[in-house]
Design a protein around this motif. Structure first.
Motif: not given
Length: 305
Positions: A228, A230, A232, A235, A251, A254-255, A257, A282
Motif C-alpha cells: 500500500e 500513499q 504527500r 497520486l 487505486r 488516497t491509496t 495497492r 506511507h
C-alpha cells in the motif's frame, strides 16, 4: 472459554448440517462466517439449546448446554435475523416482556426496558406500537429485546439486515459499544467488512466443519507481494508512471495497492516514485480483506460455486 464443541453433529434427514464439529472458541467478539448451508444457523440453535444434537457435546460459557433449559436465558441474549415481536405491543411492553422471559422481575423488566430503549435511540418512540415501526426501528427494538437483561453473551444474527447505510453504521456503533463494555459477542453475518469492524476473531464453517478459527489479524495477514502506497500530494503522477511501465495496481482516493513480483521490487517502486517527483509518506505490506481471507480457506469447490 466462550464455547467449545466435541464431535458435535446435527443431521436433518439426509443432510448433515453440523458434521463432527470440534472447536474451542475463547471469549471475545467472534464473527461466525461461512457460505449458505455451512451450518452457522444450526450451530447457533445448538448453542442456544433450541435443538438437540444427534451426537457430541457442547459447552457455552464453561457450562454444558442443556437443550430447552430456561436457566441459560439469564446470561445469554439473542437477536434473530427475522422479526421477533408481537405487533400490537408497544416497544416498552415488548422489551419488558423479553426481560420477564429472561428472568427479570416485572418492575425491573420495565425499568430496564426504558433504559435500553434510550440506549438504542428509541426513547421517544417507546410507547408506539411496533406495528408502526420502520425496518430500522424494528432492528433497534430487537437489539433492545436481546440486551434488556444485561447478558454476558449476545448472539447477533444478521444485525444490519434490511438497513440503509446510515442505519447499518449506527447499528454497528451500538454493537461495537456493547463489545467495548465487556459483552461477549457472536455475530453471524454475510457482510464480512461489518464483521471486521466489530469482531476480533472469526470462526469460519464449511460443510458443517471448521475451516478456520482464530484472530482476524492472523487470518488477514500480509497480502503477499502487494504494498500500500500513499503520497504527500496527488497520486496521479505515480499512478501514470506505473501504468506507463506496465505495473499492476488498484487505486482509490488516497491509496495505491501495487503488485510486486519476482521482477518488480520495492526498491524499483521507490525509484519510480522518485523519478516522478512524488514523496511517499506511507509504504507498507497490504493486508488482505477479510472477504479474500475467508475465500482462501474455503474448499475450492465451494469457492467455484
Amino acid at each position: 472459554m466462550l464455547f467449545s464443541t466435541d464431535t458435535l453433529t446435527k443431521t436433518y434427514g439426509s443432510e448433515r448440517a453440523v458434521d463432527g464439529l470440534s472447536v474451542d472458541v475463547p471469549e471475545g467478539r467472534v464473527g461466525l462466517l461461512g457460505p449458505n448451508g455451512a451450518g452457522k444457523s444450526t450451530l447457533i440453535r445448538l448453542l442456544l439449546g433450541l435443538i438437540d444434537p444427534d451426537h457430541g457435546s457442547l459447552e457455552l460459557l464453561g457450562k454444558p448446554v442443556q437443550p430447552h433449559e430456561p436457566g441459560s436465558r439469564r446470561t445469554i441474549g439473542y437477536m434473530p435475523e427475522h422479526d421477533a415481536h408481537l405487533p400490537h405491543m408497544t416497544a416498552v411492553e415488548s422489551v419488558a416482556y423479553s426481560g420477564r422471559l429472561s428472568g427479570l422481575p416485572r418492575q425491573a423488566s420495565f425499568q430496564r426496558a426504558h433504559q435500553v430503549l434510550r440506549y438504542v435511540g428509541l426513547d421517544e418512540a417507546r410507547y408506539r406500537p411496533l406495528s408502526g415501526y420502520s425496518t430500522g426501528m424494528l432492528q433497534r427494538a430487537k437489539l433492545a429485546q436481546s440486551i434488556v437483561h444485561d447478558p454476558d453473551l449476545l448472539f447477533l444474527d444478521e444485525p444490519t439486515s434490511g438497513l440503509d447505510p446510515d442505519g447499518r453504521r449506527e447499528m454497528l456503533e451500538l454493537v461495537g459499544d456493547l463489545g467495548e463494555r465487556g459483552t461477549d459477542l457472536i455475530v453471524s453475518s454475510h457482510l464480512l467488512h461489518e464483521v471486521e469492524q466489530v469482531c476480533d476473531r472469526v470462526l469460519v464453517l464449511d460443510d458443517g466443519q471448521v475451516a478456520f478459527e482464530g484472530a482476524i489479524a492472523e487470518m488477514t495477514g500480509d497480502d503477499g507481494d502487494v504494498v500500500e502506497v500513499q503520497v504527500r500530494a496527488e497520486l496521479t503522477p505515480l499512478a501514470q508512471a506505473l501504468d506507463e511501465r506496465g505495473w499492476s495496481f488498484e487505486r482509490d482516493d488516497t491509496t495505491l495497492r501495487v503488485e510486486l513480483g519476482a521482477d518488480r521490487s520495492k526498491d524499483e517502486l521507490l525509484e519510480i516514485a522518485l523519478d516522478a517527483g512524488v514523496q511517499i509518506r506511507h509504504f507498507m505490506p497490504a493486508r488482505r480483506s477479510l472477504e479474500a481471507a475467508v475465500l482462501g480457506v474455503l474448499d475450492p469447490k465451494q469457492r467455484a460455486e
